[in-house]
Design a protein around this motif. Structure first.
Motif, PDB file in Angstrom:
ATOM      1  N   VAL A  70      14.320  -1.227  -8.048  1.00 20.52           N
ATOM      2  CA  VAL A  70      13.327  -1.605  -9.057  1.00 20.52           C
ATOM      3  C   VAL A  70      13.501  -0.639 -10.222  1.00 20.52           C
ATOM      4  CG1 VAL A  70      10.874  -1.850  -9.578  1.00 20.52           C
ATOM      5  CG2 VAL A  70      11.752  -2.490  -7.309  1.00 20.52           C
ATOM      6  N   ARG A  71      13.706  -1.184 -11.412  1.00 23.08           N
ATOM      7  CA  ARG A  71      14.059  -0.363 -12.564  1.00 23.08           C
ATOM      8  C   ARG A  71      12.995  -0.448 -13.658  1.00 23.08           C
ATOM      9  NH1 ARG A  71      20.061   0.141 -12.547  1.00 23.08           N
ATOM     10  NH2 ARG A  71      20.726  -0.650 -10.517  1.00 23.08           N
ATOM     11  N   ASP A  72      12.783   0.674 -14.315  1.00 23.69           N
ATOM     12  CA  ASP A  72      11.880   0.722 -15.460  1.00 23.69           C
ATOM     13  C   ASP A  72      12.270   1.933 -16.297  1.00 23.69           C
ATOM     14  OD1 ASP A  72       9.688   1.185 -17.266  1.00 23.69           O
ATOM     15  OD2 ASP A  72       8.413  -0.018 -15.949  1.00 23.69           O
ATOM     16  N   PRO A  73      12.617   1.725 -17.589  1.00 22.02           N
ATOM     17  CA  PRO A  73      13.048   2.862 -18.422  1.00 22.02           C
ATOM     18  C   PRO A  73      11.959   3.912 -18.609  1.00 22.02           C
ATOM     19  CG  PRO A  73      12.746   0.867 -19.745  1.00 22.02           C
ATOM     20  CD  PRO A  73      12.667   0.451 -18.317  1.00 22.02           C
ATOM     21  N   ASN A  74      10.710   3.544 -18.328  1.00 19.49           N
ATOM     22  CA  ASN A  74       9.607   4.493 -18.478  1.00 19.49           C
ATOM     23  C   ASN A  74       9.348   5.298 -17.216  1.00 19.49           C
ATOM     24  OD1 ASN A  74       8.941   3.667 -21.178  1.00 19.49           O
ATOM     25  ND2 ASN A  74       8.054   1.806 -20.286  1.00 19.49           N
ATOM     26  N   GLY A  75      10.103   4.999 -16.161  1.00 15.53           N
ATOM     27  CA  GLY A  75       9.952   5.747 -14.924  1.00 15.53           C
ATOM     28  C   GLY A  75       9.452   4.884 -13.787  1.00 15.53           C
ATOM     29  N   VAL A  76       9.918   5.213 -12.591  1.00 18.34           N
ATOM     30  CA  VAL A  76       9.546   4.464 -11.389  1.00 18.34           C
ATOM     31  C   VAL A  76       9.149   5.449 -10.303  1.00 18.34           C
ATOM     32  CG1 VAL A  76      10.303   2.809  -9.633  1.00 18.34           C
ATOM     33  CG2 VAL A  76      11.157   2.605 -11.963  1.00 18.34           C
ATOM     34  N   THR A  77       8.033   5.185  -9.640  1.00 12.20           N
ATOM     35  CA  THR A  77       7.600   5.942  -8.473  1.00 12.20           C
ATOM     36  C   THR A  77       7.409   4.967  -7.317  1.00 12.20           C
ATOM     37  OG1 THR A  77       5.252   5.645  -9.007  1.00 12.20           O
ATOM     38  CG2 THR A  77       6.358   7.599  -9.932  1.00 12.20           C
ATOM     39  N   ALA A  78       7.189   5.514  -6.134  1.00 19.46           N
ATOM     40  CA  ALA A  78       6.917   4.656  -4.978  1.00 19.46           C
ATOM     41  C   ALA A  78       5.664   3.817  -5.230  1.00 19.46           C
ATOM     42  CB  ALA A  78       6.745   5.518  -3.729  1.00 19.46           C
ATOM     43  N   HIS A 116       4.540   2.805  -8.094  1.00 18.15           N
ATOM     44  CA  HIS A 116       4.898   1.760  -9.058  1.00 18.15           C
ATOM     45  C   HIS A 116       5.553   0.584  -8.341  1.00 18.15           C
ATOM     46  CE1 HIS A 116       6.592   0.139 -12.895  1.00 18.15           C
ATOM     47  NE2 HIS A 116       7.620  -0.169 -12.122  1.00 18.15           N
ATOM     48  N   VAL A 117       6.478   0.889  -7.444  1.00 18.90           N
ATOM     49  CA  VAL A 117       7.176  -0.165  -6.706  1.00 18.90           C
ATOM     50  C   VAL A 117       6.193  -0.989  -5.896  1.00 18.90           C
ATOM     51  CG1 VAL A 117       8.819  -0.619  -4.845  1.00 18.90           C
ATOM     52  CG2 VAL A 117       9.377   1.068  -6.607  1.00 18.90           C
ATOM     53  N   LEU A 118       5.323  -0.320  -5.152  1.00 16.79           N
ATOM     54  CA  LEU A 118       4.449  -1.022  -4.215  1.00 16.79           C
ATOM     55  C   LEU A 118       3.313  -1.763  -4.912  1.00 16.79           C
ATOM     56  CD1 LEU A 118       4.277   1.703  -1.418  1.00 16.79           C
ATOM     57  CD2 LEU A 118       5.569  -0.435  -1.385  1.00 16.79           C
ATOM     58  N   SER A 119       3.023  -1.404  -6.147  1.00 18.22           N
ATOM     59  CA  SER A 119       1.895  -2.038  -6.849  1.00 18.22           C
ATOM     60  C   SER A 119       2.281  -3.341  -7.539  1.00 18.22           C
ATOM     61  CB  SER A 119       1.317  -1.066  -7.879  1.00 18.22           C
ATOM     62  OG  SER A 119       2.270  -0.823  -8.913  1.00 18.22           O
ATOM     63  N   GLY A 120       3.563  -3.690  -7.547  1.00 19.78           N
ATOM     64  CA  GLY A 120       3.989  -4.870  -8.288  1.00 19.78           C
ATOM     65  C   GLY A 120       3.876  -6.162  -7.499  1.00 19.78           C
ATOM     66  N   ASP A 121       3.900  -7.259  -8.247  1.00 20.78           N
ATOM     67  CA  ASP A 121       3.961  -8.606  -7.674  1.00 20.78           C
ATOM     68  C   ASP A 121       5.382  -9.107  -7.913  1.00 20.78           C
ATOM     69  OD1 ASP A 121       3.073 -11.008  -6.523  1.00 20.78           O
ATOM     70  OD2 ASP A 121       2.770 -11.876  -8.503  1.00 20.78           O
ATOM     71  N   TYR A 122       6.090  -9.516  -6.835  1.00 16.51           N
ATOM     72  CA  TYR A 122       7.532  -9.712  -6.951  1.00 16.51           C
ATOM     73  C   TYR A 122       7.966 -11.155  -6.727  1.00 16.51           C
ATOM     74  CZ  TYR A 122       8.081  -4.691  -7.135  1.00 16.51           C
ATOM     75  OH  TYR A 122       8.019  -3.378  -7.522  1.00 16.51           O
ATOM     76  N   GLU A 123       9.014 -11.494  -7.463  1.00 21.73           N
ATOM     77  CA  GLU A 123       9.763 -12.714  -7.233  1.00 21.73           C
ATOM     78  C   GLU A 123      11.251 -12.363  -7.252  1.00 21.73           C
ATOM     79  OE1 GLU A 123       7.578 -16.383  -9.398  1.00 21.73           O
ATOM     80  OE2 GLU A 123       8.059 -14.694 -10.716  1.00 21.73           O
ATOM     81  N   LEU A 124      12.045 -13.171  -6.560  1.00 22.56           N
ATOM     82  CA  LEU A 124      13.494 -13.065  -6.632  1.00 22.56           C
ATOM     83  C   LEU A 124      14.045 -14.357  -7.196  1.00 22.56           C
ATOM     84  CD1 LEU A 124      14.255 -11.538  -3.099  1.00 22.56           C
ATOM     85  CD2 LEU A 124      14.025 -10.303  -5.263  1.00 22.56           C
ATOM     86  N   GLU A 125      14.985 -14.235  -8.136  1.00 26.70           N
ATOM     87  CA  GLU A 125      15.665 -15.430  -8.647  1.00 26.70           C
ATOM     88  C   GLU A 125      16.911 -15.666  -7.798  1.00 26.70           C
ATOM     89  OE1 GLU A 125      18.290 -16.843 -12.446  1.00 26.70           O
ATOM     90  OE2 GLU A 125      16.547 -15.575 -12.895  1.00 26.70           O
ATOM     91  N   THR A 158      19.089 -19.491  -9.726  1.00 26.86           N
ATOM     92  CA  THR A 158      18.230 -19.884 -10.862  1.00 26.86           C
ATOM     93  C   THR A 158      16.815 -20.297 -10.450  1.00 26.86           C
ATOM     94  OG1 THR A 158      18.820 -22.254 -11.001  1.00 26.86           O
ATOM     95  CG2 THR A 158      20.281 -20.678 -12.136  1.00 26.86           C
ATOM     96  N   GLU A 159      16.498 -20.308  -9.156  1.00 28.03           N
ATOM     97  CA  GLU A 159      15.142 -20.647  -8.703  1.00 28.03           C
ATOM     98  C   GLU A 159      14.406 -19.368  -8.322  1.00 28.03           C
ATOM     99  OE1 GLU A 159      13.914 -23.754  -8.596  1.00 28.03           O
ATOM    100  OE2 GLU A 159      15.806 -24.658  -9.290  1.00 28.03           O
ATOM    101  N   ARG A 160      13.154 -19.255  -8.735  1.00 29.53           N
ATOM    102  CA  ARG A 160      12.365 -18.082  -8.382  1.00 29.53           C
ATOM    103  C   ARG A 160      11.581 -18.336  -7.101  1.00 29.53           C
ATOM    104  NH1 ARG A 160       9.831 -14.945 -13.619  1.00 29.53           N
ATOM    105  NH2 ARG A 160      11.537 -15.338 -15.070  1.00 29.53           N
ATOM    106  N   VAL A 161      11.607 -17.329  -6.200  1.00 24.75           N
ATOM    107  CA  VAL A 161      10.852 -17.416  -4.954  1.00 24.75           C
ATOM    108  C   VAL A 161      10.015 -16.153  -4.803  1.00 24.75           C
ATOM    109  CG1 VAL A 161      12.541 -18.898  -3.820  1.00 24.75           C
ATOM    110  CG2 VAL A 161      12.760 -16.428  -3.599  1.00 24.75           C
ATOM    111  N   LYS A 162       8.823 -16.307  -4.232  1.00 26.95           N
ATOM    112  CA  LYS A 162       7.936 -15.162  -4.016  1.00 26.95           C
ATOM    113  C   LYS A 162       8.555 -14.212  -3.003  1.00 26.95           C
ATOM    114  CE  LYS A 162       4.044 -14.808  -5.127  1.00 26.95           C
ATOM    115  NZ  LYS A 162       3.428 -14.048  -6.270  1.00 26.95           N
ATOM    116  N   ALA A 163       8.321 -12.922  -3.200  1.00 29.56           N
ATOM    117  CA  ALA A 163       8.880 -11.909  -2.309  1.00 29.56           C
ATOM    118  C   ALA A 163       7.858 -10.806  -2.061  1.00 29.56           C
ATOM    119  CB  ALA A 163      10.145 -11.316  -2.912  1.00 29.56           C
ATOM    120  N   LYS A 164       7.954 -10.200  -0.884  1.00 29.35           N
ATOM    121  CA  LYS A 164       7.166  -9.019  -0.557  1.00 29.35           C
ATOM    122  C   LYS A 164       8.074  -7.800  -0.630  1.00 29.35           C
ATOM    123  CE  LYS A 164       3.793 -11.249   2.499  1.00 29.35           C
ATOM    124  NZ  LYS A 164       3.219 -11.275   3.877  1.00 29.35           N
ATOM    125  N   VAL A 165       7.466  -6.667  -0.951  1.00 29.97           N
ATOM    126  CA  VAL A 165       8.235  -5.442  -1.135  1.00 29.97           C
ATOM    127  C   VAL A 165       7.832  -4.383  -0.121  1.00 29.97           C
ATOM    128  CG1 VAL A 165       6.664  -4.344  -2.798  1.00 29.97           C
ATOM    129  CG2 VAL A 165       9.114  -3.840  -2.904  1.00 29.97           C
TER     130      VAL A 165
END
Length: 816
Positions: free
Chosen positions: A772-780, A782-791, A794-801
């Motif tokens: 998980v990338r972010d030019p402003n910085g990433v912490t654990a 930050h990773v766990l607080s997001g809502d995720y999808e994987l493409e 070309t189709e997006r599917v919901k994902a858990k992290v």
């Protein structure tokens, strides 16, 4: 009158094609004005002059795509800088799909492009035809369009690079053949030419198809061979100059506009080699005889796409030899056999596309001692023992050439040159249904067919679940519920010996290897940026000896890294002992009971705890039993002299039968390690990733006070934080196939891509690993607080992290 050669230079570049001139150009830009480029004849006279000149960018690796993107950026501004025309036109590139599986491949490529920040659009057949009106599209399912792809005139762009190099102070000498290198005690001292001697520190060899023979004179192995490659140039027939390049892989062909006509070539499945007994003396600016009979099948395929070719006049059927490699990727980097001998060769007919970026990478590598970023897919150290045999290289290279435009199936194995390297158990495992894969020449069981039910031990490829899916599930469940035995003899194994072995390894390894005899240490080895160069296990055999175990494919790379980083003055030497040891990995909750049944040694947890090894006896063999696991279960790697392999294997299988012991293969290992969120070098971790970013800080000896390479970089990251962090993802739909390179979206924004993908049979879900990338910085957090999808395609599917393992072996509990 010819200019006099200088008596010395910092770097000498050998070869005046696009790669050599690009390298010289970039060396000049880095301030190395005392660089000399030597060309035995005239610039471009080797193979550059007859290149087709298509410039595409998308590859399966983000960094190789970035490298090709550098070519495009350079070619866009080179004419303005040097005043020389380059023929560069950014008209974009089209890629067609003519069946459902090719369309799936193209959609996955589009997802990869989006992951890497490369613009790529999916088009209908009609939209593709609007961009390329000469073609018929009756059989086209869809197409991809990359707007920033283009084309160039190979000779012109090379001359512009040469002028840019001269403008930066580089000296270029044509008609100057290199006769020899002067090497003293393993160090390059000078280049000897027919016109005199040039003292130098470093040599960069960009000699195209001549590079293998030249390198071999100095013990350097460059696995490439010459293959004839043909393309046709038509007379002008009104082709518009703004036409994109076109790749039609299902018809094995490519096209570009040239002076109102077309260039059309292809990659036939039955290539013809050239110069198998050596390149003729004086060969330059020379084409081979046209072979119309061999080209005819390609022509017939092209006529079905571009009917106008039937009446277009043929100006030339050009046949020129190009250097190709056993895996279809080019070769860059410092040779492991000779310090300061750098190679840029084997460009598989896409040297123009690669030239700008490859020259940049080689220049930085030569100046700074390391690549600008992880270039493992093209690193010269990816090769090994089989690649010293030119006949083997040729056989494998012909297969790679024939696959240039075939579907790139997931998990596809090469068929040529096999078997080459075999475990002593090969025949026995084959008789029991092993379906083998190959890595660095080694035959390795990927999975086992149940021959009693009629299963066949062969792969059937697709983009969905492949035919071995259920068989791997059986092996996976055996590892979780009973026990499984993996033949991992192909592991690369080294002995580091000498009175200063500990001191040397403490400097090279990030973890603390200064532990007592009988201890195992899992460790990374870092570069000065903190990037992970090696990921391996060290066993302390004695006061003055370590036994080091690493992955099959990393044998050359890791040996080179360790050997080069032994500090000067220390008494420690490294020896490759791979072929001396068989490895049988006994894994699963019943592994200890089975091991206890075949040895009188005490293998209880108190006598042989995790992270330790003992030498025990089995069937008369002295066996190093390493208590370690890569599958997340109780387990042992049993390392034994190869001559005992049959007896030890037979006894284990006999005694383990009642406990449910079965054979297992590498695809089960992959599935098991994904559930445990174990990292794999070359995908999840590598020179661009630090232990901090990869969640491996616990394996770094920061509290020890011991100096090691990369320590300062890790200290800085621990203080300032990181901009990417490794995480594990699952999707609920078990039919979603994750392969790696799928795009990660966090809160709807693109945030990276998967580095690995597969299926976890215990948790019943597809699993992906990625940063998980972010030019402003990433912490654990930050990773766990997001809502995720994987493409995915070309189709997006919901994902858990998660940033923890998905399965806990001790409790048997699924954590997600």
């Amino acid at each position: 009158m010819m200019k006099e050669l200088p008596s010395s230079a910092k770097v000498v570049v050998i070869g005046g094609g696009i790669i050599g001139c690009s390298t010289a150009y970039h060396l000049g830009k880095l301030g190395l004005t005392d660089t000399v480029l030597l060309e035995r004849k005239k610039l471009t006279s080797g193979t550059t002059f007859h290149a087709a000149g298509l410039v595409g960018q998308l590859r399966t690796s983000a960094n190789i795509t970035q490298l090709l993107g550098h070519s495009v950026s350079l070619y866009k501004m080179l004419e303005a800088e040097t005043g020389l025309g380059t023929g560069w036109r950014m008209n974009g590139g089209l890629r067609l799909a003519c069946n459902s599986e090719r369309w799936t491949e193209v959609k996955r490529q589009a997802t990869t492009a989006h992951s890497f920040g490369l613009e790529m659009h999916l088009l209908t057949p009609k939209e593709a035809q609007d961009l390329w009106p000469l073609m018929q599209v009756d059989d086209v399912v869809g197409a991809a369009f990359l707007p920033t792809d283009g084309q160039a005139n190979p000779s012109d762009i090379t001359q512009a690079l040469a002028k840019g190099a001269r403008m930066a102070g580089v000296s270029i000498f044509e008609d100057t053949e290199v006769i020899d290198l002067e090497i003293d005690k393993g160090k390059i001292r000078a280049v000897i030419t027919e016109r005199g001697r040039i003292e130098c520190e470093k040599v960069v060899v960009c000699a195209g198809q001549w590079t293998r023979a030249f390198g071999a004179r100095f013990g350097v192995n460059v696995p490439l061979v010459s293959v004839q490659h043909q393309y046709m140039i038509t007379e002008a027939f009104g082709v518009p100059s703004n036409l994109p390049t076109l790749r039609d892989p299902d018809r094995l062909t490519y096209y570009k506009e040239e002076v109102g006509g077309l260039v059309m070539g292809g990659y036939e499945p039955n290539p013809i080699g050239w110069a198998e007994n050596g390149i003729p003396e004086g060969f330059h600016y020379t084409l081979l005889d046209s072979n119309f009979d061999h080209f005819e099948p390609i022509m017939e395929l092209a006529l079905g796409r571009v009917p106008a070719l039937e009446t277009a006049g043929i100006k030339q059927l050009l046949n020129g030899p190009e250097s190709f490699t056993p895996d279809g990727n080019f070769i860059l980097g410092e040779a492991p056999e000779l310090k300061n001998f750098f190679v840029g060769a084997g460009f598989n007919a896409f040297g123009i596309a690669s030239g700008g970026g490859a020259g940049m990478a080689l220049a930085e590598w030569a100046v700074k001692g390391e690549a600008p970023y992880d270039l493992w897919p093209v690193d010269i150290r990816r090769f090994g023992r089989p690649h010293f045999d030119t006949d083997w290289v040729r056989t494998r290279t012909y297969e790679a050439y024939g696959k240039h435009y075939t579907l790139a199936w997931p998990f596809e194995e090469n068929q040529s040159g096999r078997p080459a390297r075999k475990s002593p158990l090969y025949a026995s495992l084959k008789a029991q249904g092993a379906c083998f894969g190959e890595k660095l020449g080694w035959e390795r069981p990927n999975w086992f067919a149940d021959l009693s039910t009629g299963e066949k031990a062969e792969d059937v490829y697709s983009f969905g679940r492949q035919n071995w899916f259920d068989a791997v599930g059986r092996e996976h469940r055996a590892a979780r519920e009973a026990a499984v035995l993996f033949d991992q003899t192909s592991f690369a194994k080294f002995a580091l010996k000498g009175r200063d072995a500990e001191a040397a390894l403490q400097w090279i390894a990030a973890n603390n290897v200064g532990r007592k005899h009988g201890t195992l240490t899992y460790t990374q080895m870092l570069n000065d940026k903190g990037g992970i160069e090696c990921d391996l296990t060290c066993a302390r055999i004695a006061e003055d000896e370590y036994y080091i175990v690493t992955g099959t494919g990393f044998a050359t790379h890791d040996f080179d890294w360790i050997a080069r980083n032994i500090p000067d003055g220390l008494n420690a030497s490294l020896v490759d002992v791979t072929s001396a040891w068989t490895v049988l990995s006994l894994m699963g909750p019943k592994a200890r009971d089975i091991l206890a049944s075949v040895t009188s040694a005490d293998v209880s947890s108190s006598a042989l705890p995790f992270g330790q090894f003992r030498t025990i006896g089995i069937a008369g063999a002295p066996v190093r039993a390493l208590r370690i696991t890569y599958v997340g279960e109780l387990g042992y790697e049993l390392h034994l002299p190869v001559e005992y392999a049959g007896a030890v294997y037979a006894l284990l299988m006999e005694k383990g039968a009642a406990a449910g012991l079965v054979n297992g293969g590498y695809r089960a290992i992959e599935s098991l390690r994904l559930e445990k969120f174990y990292r794999a070098w070359g995908s999840d971790i590598g020179p661009d990733h630090t232990p901090v970013e990869a969640g491996l800080s616990w394996a770094v000896k920061m509290k020890s006070g011991i100096a090691f390479r990369g320590r300062e970089a890790i200290e800085r990251q621990l203080k300032s934080g990181v901009k990417k962090f490794l995480a594990c993802f699952t999707v609920e739909d078990p039919d979603v196939v994750l392969l790696g390179r799928e795009t990660i979206y966090r809160n709807g924004q693109r945030a990276g891509w998967l580095t690995s993908g597969g299926f976890g049979y215990t948790i019943g879900k597809s699993i992906g690993i990625g940063y998980v990338r972010d030019p402003n910085g990433v912490t654990a957090e930050h990773v766990l607080s997001g809502d995720y999808e994987l493409e995915v395609a070309t189709e997006r599917v919901k994902a858990k992290v998660s940033i923890q393992p998905l399965y806990d072996a001790e409790s048997g509990r699924v954590k997600m």
